[in-house]
Design an enzyme around this catalytic site. Sequence first.
Site, PDB file in Angstrom:
ATOM      1  N   ASN A 146     -30.929-149.817  16.997  1.00 59.43           N
ATOM      2  CA  ASN A 146     -31.614-149.079  15.933  1.00 59.43           C
ATOM      3  C   ASN A 146     -33.064-149.569  15.876  1.00 59.43           C
ATOM      4  OD1 ASN A 146     -32.590-148.068  13.380  1.00 59.43           O
ATOM      5  ND2 ASN A 146     -30.466-147.636  12.861  1.00 59.43           N
TER       6      ASN A 146
ATOM      7  N   ASN B 291     -42.944-140.159  27.660  1.00 60.13           N
ATOM      8  CA  ASN B 291     -41.933-140.637  28.608  1.00 60.13           C
ATOM      9  C   ASN B 291     -40.539-140.364  28.069  1.00 60.13           C
ATOM     10  OD1 ASN B 291     -40.135-142.202  30.151  1.00 60.13           O
ATOM     11  ND2 ASN B 291     -40.761-144.107  29.165  1.00 60.13           N
TER      12      ASN B 291
ATOM     13  N   ALA C  94     -35.242-145.281  29.614  1.00 57.55           N
ATOM     14  CA  ALA C  94     -36.058-145.131  30.822  1.00 57.55           C
ATOM     15  C   ALA C  94     -37.414-145.740  30.515  1.00 57.55           C
ATOM     16  CB  ALA C  94     -36.205-143.668  31.178  1.00 57.55           C
TER      17      ALA C  94
ATOM     18  N   HIS D 127     -16.492-161.791  22.601  1.00 62.40           N
ATOM     19  CA  HIS D 127     -17.321-160.579  22.575  1.00 62.40           C
ATOM     20  C   HIS D 127     -18.693-160.817  21.913  1.00 62.40           C
ATOM     21  CE1 HIS D 127     -17.514-156.012  22.407  1.00 62.40           C
ATOM     22  NE2 HIS D 127     -18.483-156.355  21.571  1.00 62.40           N
TER      23      HIS D 127
ATOM     24  N   HIS E  18     -22.669-161.079  23.248  1.00 55.59           N
ATOM     25  CA  HIS E  18     -23.859-160.434  22.683  1.00 55.59           C
ATOM     26  C   HIS E  18     -24.950-161.470  22.406  1.00 55.59           C
ATOM     27  CE1 HIS E  18     -22.643-156.336  22.345  1.00 55.59           C
ATOM     28  NE2 HIS E  18     -21.696-156.515  21.442  1.00 55.59           N
TER      29      HIS E  18
ATOM     30  N   ASP F 132     -22.719-153.025  24.416  1.00 58.37           N
ATOM     31  CA  ASP F 132     -21.663-153.688  25.178  1.00 58.37           C
ATOM     32  C   ASP F 132     -21.956-153.780  26.675  1.00 58.37           C
ATOM     33  OD1 ASP F 132     -20.351-154.222  22.893  1.00 58.37           O
ATOM     34  OD2 ASP F 132     -18.710-152.797  23.196  1.00 58.37           O
TER      35      ASP F 132
ATOM     36  N   LYS G  53     -20.988-140.125  32.523  1.00 58.94           N
ATOM     37  CA  LYS G  53     -21.701-140.653  31.362  1.00 58.94           C
ATOM     38  C   LYS G  53     -20.811-141.623  30.578  1.00 58.94           C
ATOM     39  CE  LYS G  53     -25.327-140.124  28.487  1.00 58.94           C
ATOM     40  NZ  LYS G  53     -26.650-140.645  28.856  1.00 58.94           N
TER      41      LYS G  53
ATOM     42  N   ARG H 162     -35.320-133.640  18.475  1.00 63.86           N
ATOM     43  CA  ARG H 162     -35.296-134.959  19.118  1.00 63.86           C
ATOM     44  C   ARG H 162     -36.704-135.395  19.502  1.00 63.86           C
ATOM     45  NH1 ARG H 162     -30.377-135.867  21.670  1.00 63.86           N
ATOM     46  NH2 ARG H 162     -31.130-137.936  22.209  1.00 63.86           N
TER      47      ARG H 162
ATOM     48  N   HIS I 192     -16.799-148.848  26.697  1.00 63.45           N
ATOM     49  CA  HIS I 192     -17.724-147.823  27.178  1.00 63.45           C
ATOM     50  C   HIS I 192     -18.874-148.507  27.880  1.00 63.45           C
ATOM     51  CE1 HIS I 192     -20.361-148.619  23.689  1.00 63.45           C
ATOM     52  NE2 HIS I 192     -19.244-148.685  23.003  1.00 63.45           N
TER      53      HIS I 192
HETATM   54 FE   LIG Z   1     -20.117-155.069  20.965  1.00 61.11          FE
END
Ligand SMILES: [Fe+2]
Length: 599
Positions: A310, A536, A419, A125, A129, A334, A36, A449, A11
């Site tokens: 998080n 914002n 943003a 992978h 990161h 990712d 998206k 939210r 994704h």
């Molecule tokens: Fe990952």
Amino acid sequence: MNILGLSFYYHDSSAALVKDGVLVAAAEEERFSRLKHDSGFPELAIEFVLKTAGLTIHDVDYVVFYEKPFVKFERMLISAMSTFPRSAAVFRESMQRWISDKLWIKSMMSKRIGISSSKILFADHHMSHAASSFFTSHFEESAILTVDGAGEWSTATMGVGRGNKIEIIKELRFPHSLGLLYSAFTAYCGFEINEGEYKLMGMHPYGTPRFTDKIYEMIDVAEDGSIWHDMKYFAYHYSRDSTLTDAFGEHLGRPARDPKLGDKSLDPFYCDMAASIQVVTEEILLKMITYLHKETGLENLCLAGGVALNSVANYKLLVRGPFEDIYVHPAPGDDGGAVGAAYWAYNHLLDQPRGPALGTAHLGSEYSDEEIQAFLDKHDIAYEKIEDDEEFFDYVARALADGKVCGWFRGRFEWGPRALGSRSIIADPRKPEMKEKLNAKIKFREAFRPFAPSVLEEAAPEFFDFDAPTNGTQQYPARFMLYVTPVREDKRSVLPAITHEDGSGRLQTVVKETNPGYHRMIERFGELTGVPVIMNTSFNLKGEPIVEHPSHAFNTFSLSGMDLLFMNNYVVHEKAKKKIAETKFVLRHEGDTITELVS
Ligand SMILES: [Fe+2]
């Protein structure tokens, strides 16, 4: 030396270009394709990063993919075999996809990009990161923790970065995964995995963590933070459609919340669950970094992987954990793997010297005055232009103080999911009604939210329980909106629209050098009101990628309840709203007042 880093087929496909150790451009494909979380081949993002770097593909020395497809395939194969016959359906489906597509990435990339396959490299992978964080950080030496759902086999790694090398010293392997545990609770609370984790985090202050013991009964946690799931509760290792088994809900007392219920209302039971998994996540991460600190004796920590999004946990790790300073890359998920893969090859593999620290997330496309004006003229959109910057910033600040909700489009768009003042919707945080107005009329999303504040870096300590760069720390995560800190008690009533239920705020510190226009506008707002803080939120409607082009900004403005649109120094008033057709803009939305626009 020019290195193109790529991340796709899971994704948030992305491309990044590292030129002589400097990250000159990085972007997610979704911004251009308007899909998206677009997971397809990032053709448009590649075109963009090459153009920005002034290169063609022939100038690229290496193309680096962010993971190793064959190793991931091995993991999927072994997991499927060990859970057969329950995994039969997912096995068939993923075999088709892997054998037709994913395994042959090298030849596909070589063909589609037009580069010799000898120039294509594959990074691990979790190394991608780790590299995304350490090699863009300001640390010469640092401990590194990566935590996500799953890479090839790893679901978390501990490592050390020194100069231009990274060494991984410990790993946690699939199917045991803190990221997948958090995602399981995302699904349990009725949200979509890879999308709803933010909602779960945003919901946690509405609940009390009364289920932590129940959660700990489902996993074993060692002193170093390693976890082992009791797999009778989980289905993600053999099923494509479900993450949980029925035993999961039976154990916790209620079945998983039906996602069809929508997310407009809060159910106290699931709020308590959100609060509980948040606490468990923080406690496990704290164990991991305490161990890592003890093992390495280092002062600094780089975090990466989806769990590093998080921002509530990140700040607690800074305050309660043993490390002096923490760095998180603006795209720790990712998407950021594209940057990490490129830096891993450049620094670690090819032994090149470190480039400068990444102090900014403004790595996307930008539009000149001429381009914006040409767009407005082409569509007969009424506008005014305020040539003088000071006059323009004063105009914006006064509009905000006057209660106007404004679209703000200026400079290079942001790398990563947040943003940060280039593609933002902004408003006055002193007005309590703004939260409701933005959620209901502009973002068309859940009333609970929270919204984030942008604050001048120099003014941050006055409003938030947060030391802006002091004590030898740089506090980069706050620049990238990756810390949630307490709003100072005496300022909570001053900033009602950005103060969350538990008195916290997900602040973004705005730095003059990296975003001068946004900084000056907020400063002017502060001069007028005594509060150099604005509200914002990302410039998009619910379910849409953040705007990239002036046409996306104008259409989003027209379809929502925004009062004013600012693109560079151009001002578009509400009365100029209309529907226009423009290529690359697809708005498929179910919301009450939104209609199909263009396809
Ligand atoms: Fe990952």
